[in-house]
Scaffold this motif. Structure first.
Motif, mmCIF file in Angstrom:
data_model
loop_
_atom_site.group_PDB
_atom_site.id
_atom_site.type_symbol
_atom_site.label_atom_id
_atom_site.label_comp_id
_atom_site.label_asym_id
_atom_site.label_seq_id
_atom_site.Cartn_x
_atom_site.Cartn_y
_atom_site.Cartn_z
ATOM 1 N N ASP A 350 0.849 -1.192 0.000
ATOM 2 C CA ASP A 350 0.000 0.000 0.000
ATOM 3 C C ASP A 350 0.880 1.236 0.000
ATOM 4 N N LEU A 351 1.393 1.600 -1.170
ATOM 5 C CA LEU A 351 2.388 2.664 -1.256
ATOM 6 C C LEU A 351 1.812 4.043 -0.983
ATOM 7 N N LYS A 352 0.502 4.208 -1.059
ATOM 8 C CA LYS A 352 -0.094 5.512 -0.781
ATOM 9 C C LYS A 352 -0.246 5.758 0.718
ATOM 10 N N ASP A 353 -0.758 4.790 1.444
ATOM 11 C CA ASP A 353 -1.068 5.000 2.859
ATOM 12 C C ASP A 353 -0.006 4.462 3.806
ATOM 13 N N SER A 354 0.984 3.754 3.292
ATOM 14 C CA SER A 354 2.032 3.220 4.149
ATOM 15 C C SER A 354 2.933 4.327 4.677
ATOM 16 N N ARG A 355 3.375 4.163 5.921
ATOM 17 C CA ARG A 355 4.441 5.014 6.447
ATOM 18 C C ARG A 355 5.769 4.558 5.846
ATOM 19 N N TYR A 356 6.660 5.517 5.630
ATOM 20 C CA TYR A 356 7.988 5.214 5.119
ATOM 21 C C TYR A 356 9.025 5.451 6.210
ATOM 22 N N THR A 357 10.130 4.728 6.125
ATOM 23 C CA THR A 357 11.223 4.847 7.078
ATOM 24 C C THR A 357 12.521 5.116 6.324
ATOM 25 N N ILE A 358 13.326 6.044 6.827
ATOM 26 C CA ILE A 358 14.641 6.302 6.240
ATOM 27 C C ILE A 358 15.568 5.130 6.564
ATOM 28 N N VAL A 359 16.190 4.564 5.530
ATOM 29 C CA VAL A 359 17.078 3.419 5.747
ATOM 30 C C VAL A 359 18.511 3.691 5.304
ATOM 31 N N GLU A 360 18.726 4.747 4.534
ATOM 32 C CA GLU A 360 20.074 5.034 4.048
ATOM 33 C C GLU A 360 20.190 6.522 3.732
ATOM 34 N N THR A 361 21.289 7.123 4.151
ATOM 35 C CA THR A 361 21.528 8.535 3.865
ATOM 36 C C THR A 361 22.904 8.683 3.229
ATOM 37 N N ASN A 362 22.949 9.337 2.084
ATOM 38 C CA ASN A 362 24.206 9.518 1.362
ATOM 39 C C ASN A 362 24.651 10.968 1.501
ATOM 40 N N ASN A 363 25.784 11.164 2.151
ATOM 41 C CA ASN A 363 26.370 12.488 2.319
ATOM 42 C C ASN A 363 27.420 12.674 1.235
ATOM 43 N N LEU A 364 27.070 13.432 0.188
ATOM 44 C CA LEU A 364 27.984 13.588 -0.933
ATOM 45 C C LEU A 364 29.243 14.374 -0.564
ATOM 46 N N LYS A 365 29.102 15.318 0.366
ATOM 47 C CA LYS A 365 30.269 16.112 0.759
ATOM 48 C C LYS A 365 31.335 15.240 1.407
ATOM 49 N N LYS A 366 30.879 14.278 2.206
ATOM 50 C CA LYS A 366 31.819 13.400 2.898
ATOM 51 C C LYS A 366 32.040 12.090 2.144
ATOM 52 N N SER A 367 31.317 11.924 1.042
ATOM 53 C CA SER A 367 31.422 10.714 0.228
ATOM 54 C C SER A 367 31.223 9.466 1.076
ATOM 55 N N GLU A 368 30.164 9.469 1.864
ATOM 56 C CA GLU A 368 29.891 8.309 2.694
ATOM 57 C C GLU A 368 28.397 8.076 2.830
ATOM 58 N N ILE A 369 28.043 6.804 2.976
ATOM 59 C CA ILE A 369 26.661 6.410 3.206
ATOM 60 C C ILE A 369 26.486 6.119 4.690
ATOM 61 N N ILE A 370 25.458 6.719 5.280
ATOM 62 C CA ILE A 370 25.187 6.557 6.700
ATOM 63 C C ILE A 370 23.927 5.738 6.858
ATOM 64 N N ASP A 371 24.010 4.606 7.527
ATOM 65 C CA ASP A 371 22.825 3.820 7.801
ATOM 66 C C ASP A 371 22.028 4.490 8.922
ATOM 67 N N THR A 372 20.753 4.556 8.749
ATOM 68 C CA THR A 372 19.915 5.179 9.773
ATOM 69 C C THR A 372 18.592 4.458 9.832
ATOM 70 N N ASN A 373 17.854 4.646 10.912
ATOM 71 C CA ASN A 373 16.565 3.984 11.068
ATOM 72 C C ASN A 373 15.667 4.881 11.897
ATOM 73 N N LYS A 374 15.112 5.885 11.226
ATOM 74 C CA LYS A 374 14.261 6.830 11.951
ATOM 75 C C LYS A 374 13.110 7.262 11.078
ATOM 76 N N VAL A 375 12.023 7.615 11.714
ATOM 77 C CA VAL A 375 10.865 8.167 11.037
ATOM 78 C C VAL A 375 10.632 9.561 11.590
ATOM 79 N N TYR A 376 10.480 10.560 10.691
ATOM 80 C CA TYR A 376 10.267 11.916 11.167
ATOM 81 C C TYR A 376 8.906 12.014 11.841
#
Length: 376
Positions: A350-376
C-alpha cells in the motif's frame, strides 16, 4: 513568498522521469535539448534529495526533505502551504498540470491547487487492473487487504506496479502535449507542470512495438531477479532506454515550440529536469529503488536546464532539489540539506497509505553512506 514573483510572467516545470545527466548532455541522443540549453543555462549537473519519484517530486514541489513533515508518499495537507500550485494560485495564476505517472496523480494528492489537472487515471489503457485494485481496496479492512486482496493482486500482476511493465499502457509524451494544448492558456500568469514518462520503464521507444513482450519480461526480471539477466539483456535494455530519451527530445521540441508561440516567452521562466536518474548496474543495482543511493553518477545525479537562471544560489555551486524549489518559488528555505535520503515503505502493498522509514543517507560532501533507522 520571500521574493515576489512577477505577476505577468509564466513559470513552467518540465519533469522527465528517470532522465540521466550523461544522456541529457549527449548532443547526439538529445540534440534539441542541448541546443536549447546552449541558449540558456547549459545542462546543469545537479543532485536529487530523494532517489525515487515518491519523495523526489514532493521535495521539488514543496521544498521539504523526504519524510521531513510527511512520512507517506503523497502530497499532504501539511505540505500545501509550500506546494507550488497552491502558491501560484494564490497569486492569481492559472495552474495547469499534466502527468503520465500514477505516482504524481490525483490519487496521491498532486491535483490539489491546480485549476486543470490531467493524470489519465481513468483513461489510461492497460491500467484497468490497477484501477480495479484501487477501487476495491478502499472498501476492504487493512487486515483483509494484506491476507486476501494483495496476494491475489500479486498473483495476477506479479510484485510490480503495472505501470512499470505495461508497455501498451504507457502514456506517451505526445498525449501529454495534446492534453496541455487543449487547455485555454493566456499569454501570462500561468504555472504549468508537466511530467513525462519516456525514459521510465518499460523502455519501449516508438517504432519498436515488436519488442513489447520481450521488454515486459526483461523488465520484470530487472525489478525482481536482476542477477538472472545477461550482459546482452542489460545492453538491450540500455539501448532501448537511450532511444526513449531520443524520442522524448522530439516531444520536447514540439512542446517548447508550442509554448514559445502561446506564451509571453520573454517573461517565461522554465525548468527542465530529471526527478532522479536511472541505474544500470554500475554499483550493483538497477532502475531507481527508493532505498538505494550509492549510484551517484547514474541514479542520484540529475540534469537541469533553466531558462532565466538568475537567482539560483547554492553553496559550493552544487545544486540540489531544494535549490531548484527556491528558484521556482522565491522562498528562501531555512532548513536545507546536501543529503540524498533512501527509504522503504513499511507496507509494500500500500504505497499511498504506508508510512515510510529512512534506511540510508548519502552524504555527498563526505562521500559516505550513513545507515539510519528513523521516522520523522
Amino acid at each position: 513568498m520571500d521574493n515576489e514573483v512577477d505577476k505577468n510572467e509564466n513559470v513552467v516545470v518540465i519533469v522527465v522521469d528517470s532522465l540521466r545527466y550523461d544522456v541529457a548532455s549527449n548532443q547526439e541522443l538529445m540534440p534539441f535539448l542541448n541546443q536549447f540549453a546552449t541558449k540558456h543555462s547549459g545542462v546543469i549537473e545537479a543532485y536529487t534529495n530523494a532517489p525515487s519519484t515518491h519523495f523526489a517530486l514532493p521535495c521539488l514541489l514543496t521544498g521539504y526533505m523526504p519524510l521531513e513533515i510527511n512520512n507517506k508518499a503523497s502530497i499532504s495537507e501539511a505540505q500545501h502551504k509550500r506546494f507550488l500550485p497552491v502558491l501560484f494560485k494564490k497569486k492569481g495564476y492559472h495552474t495547469v498540470g499534466v502527468t503520465g505517472n500514477v505516482v504524481t496523480s490525483s490519487y496521491f494528492g498532486y491535483s490539489f491547487g491546480f485549476d486543470d489537472y490531467e493524470d489519465f487515471i481513468e483513461r489510461k489503457e492497460g491500467e484497468y487492473r490497477y484501477q480495479w485494485h484501487l477501487k476495491v481496496a478502499q472498501y476492504i479492512p487493512k487486515i483483509l487487504k494484506n491476507t486476501l486482496l494483495y496476494p491475489i493482486k500479486k498473483y495476477i500482476l506479479g510484485n510490480l506496479s503495472e505501470q512499470n511493465i505495461d508497455a501498451h499502457g504507457k502514456i506517451r509524451g505526445e498525449e501529454i502535449n495534446a492534453a496541455l494544448k487543449s487547455c485555454d492558456l493566456a499569454p501570462n500568469n500561468n504555472f504549468i507542470f508537466l511530467h513525462y514518462m519516456e525514459p521510465h520503464t518499460p523502455y519501449v521507444p516508438k517504432g519498436y512495438e515488436k519488442d513489447f513482450e520481450k521488454v515486459r519480461e526483461l523488465t520484470k526480471l530487472l525489478y525482481t531477479e536482476p542477477e538472472t539477466l545477461s550482459n546482452k539483456d542489460i545492453d538491450f535494455l540500455r539501448e532501448k532506454y537511450d532511444q526513449e530519451c531520443a524520442n522524448f527530445d522530439q516531444v520536447l521540441k514540439d512542446m517548447i515550440e508550442y509554448l514559445q508561440q502561446k506564451l509571453d516567452w520573454e517573461n517565461t521562466k522554465l525548468m527542465i529536469l530529471g526527478d532522479h536518474g536511472e541505474a544500470f548496474g554500475e554499483t550493483g543495482y538497477y532502475v531507481h529503488p527508493g532505498d538505494k543511493t550509492s549510484n551517484i553518477k547514474g541514479h542520484i545525479r540529475i540534469p537541469v536546464v533553466i531558462k532565466g537562471r538568475e537567482g539560483i544560489v547554492s553553496e559550493n555551486d552544487t545544486l540540489w532539489t531544494q535549490d531548484l524549489y527556491e528558484w521556482l518559488s522565491g522562498i528562501k528555505l531555512k532548513n536545507k540539506s546536501d543529503l540524498c535520503m533512501g527509504y522503504k515503505a513499511e507496507d509494500k502493498h500500500d504505497l499511498k497509505d504506508s508510512r515510510y522509514t529512512i534506511v540510508e543517507t548519502n552524504n555527498l560532501k563526505k562521500s559516505e553512506i550513513i545507515d539510519t533507522n528513523k521516522v520523522y
